[in-house]
Design an enzyme around this catalytic site. Structure first.
Site, PDB file in Angstrom:
ATOM      1  N   PRO A  48       1.414  34.077 -38.987  1.00 46.86           N
ATOM      2  CG  PRO A  48       1.584  36.404 -38.653  1.00 46.86           C
ATOM      3  CD  PRO A  48       0.874  35.357 -39.496  1.00 46.86           C
TER       4      PRO A  48
ATOM      5  CB  ALA B 250       5.023  39.074 -35.311  1.00 41.64           C
ATOM      6  CG  ASN B 251       8.161  33.822 -36.235  1.00 38.87           C
ATOM      7  OD1 ASN B 251       8.393  34.291 -35.133  1.00 38.87           O
ATOM      8  ND2 ASN B 251       8.604  32.652 -36.625  1.00 38.87           N
ATOM      9  NE  ARG B 252      11.233  39.567 -42.339  1.00 37.30           N
ATOM     10  CZ  ARG B 252      11.165  40.885 -42.217  1.00 37.30           C
ATOM     11  NH1 ARG B 252      10.115  41.556 -42.655  1.00 37.30           N
ATOM     12  NH2 ARG B 252      12.138  41.553 -41.649  1.00 37.30           N
ATOM     13  CB  SER B 253       4.252  34.106 -41.494  1.00 38.71           C
ATOM     14  OG  SER B 253       3.289  33.276 -42.109  1.00 38.71           O
TER      15      SER B 253
END
Ligand code: CTP
Ligand code: CA
Length: 217
Positions: free
Chosen positions: A21, A33-36
């Site tokens: 992310p 943030a993005n989920r990664s």
């Protein structure tokens, strides 16, 4: 695990991979943030290095070890990732697996206090790193993007491929439990059409994609 034989077609080739992310700070203790997990991107970087490519991995904040033989550059924000990618060019191929945050905010210098009213976040667009690379003067011969979608997966991927000038988009349906998991079911969208791969471990998807990249270079 047996060592895969190196692939002569990748000898001397430089492949740039982004993974994980990005974190966009709101203040010193909070971020967007993005989920990664970074697992798929790290597996791809490792698979390419195992086949003999020179791999630069630009990684957002993840809790993963550096794959063997990979040069890793850690970044936090999308703007830092864009700068690190630019600095790592030229490359023969770019594989943009990162789940880049689409927006950032002007981060406060001090921790925001809860107070009475919730703060309003003013979001500004981040640079599109994949589009910048694919449309730039130092475009790698092969540019691969990823697209995590929750609906109309192939339709969105086909549109993204055209919009960003990518050669391939690897699309996956994240409406299930892919996030942070070990397996992935992906569709490879290219000028030739759409290839749907059977559900496989992220390591197997990585090895298969690395071989396809060797075929293309
Ligand atoms: N990407 C990128 N830089 C960004 C956003 C996305 O390089 N600022 C890359 C990702 O690494 C991925 C591809 O673009 O390879 C697709 O990302 P995705 O988030 O699916 O595309 P977006 O254009 O941001 O569209 P969406 O509105 O669906 O988020
Ligand atoms: Ca996005």
């Amino acid at each position: 695990q047996a060592l895969a034989p190196v692939d002569a077609r990748l000898a001397g080739k430089h492949v740039l991979v982004t993974a994980g992310p990005t974190h966009e700070p709101i203040d010193p203790v909070r971020y967007i943030a993005n989920r990664s997990s970074g697992k798929q991107g790290f597996a791809i970087a490792g698979a390419l290095a195992a086949l003999g490519a020179r791999v630069t991995l630009v990684a957002g904040p993840v809790a993963l070890p550096t794959p063997s033989g990979v040069t890793r550059i850690d970044v936090e924000t999308a703007r830092e990732m864009a700068a690190a990618v630019d600095a790592a060019l030229p490359a023969d191929a770019a594989v943009m697996v990162a789940a880049v945050a689409d927006w950032h905010v002007e981060a406060a210098a001090q921790k925001l206090k809860k107070g009475d009213a919730a703060p309003l976040l003013h979001l500004s667009q981040n640079p599109d790193i994949l589009a910048g690379v694919a449309q730039g003067a130092r475009r790698p011969q092969l540019v691969v993007g990823f697209a995590a979608e929750t609906e109309r997966v192939i339709e969105h991927a086909v549109a993204k491929r055209a919009r960003k000038n990518a050669d391939w988009i690897v699309a996956n349906d994240v409406s299930g439990d892919v996030m942070g998991g070990e397996a992935n079911a992906v569709h490879l969208v290219s000028a030739a059409g759409v290839e749907s791969w059977e559900r496989a471990s992220k390591a197997d998807v990585a090895r298969r994609l690395a071989k396809r990249i060797a075929d293309a270079l």
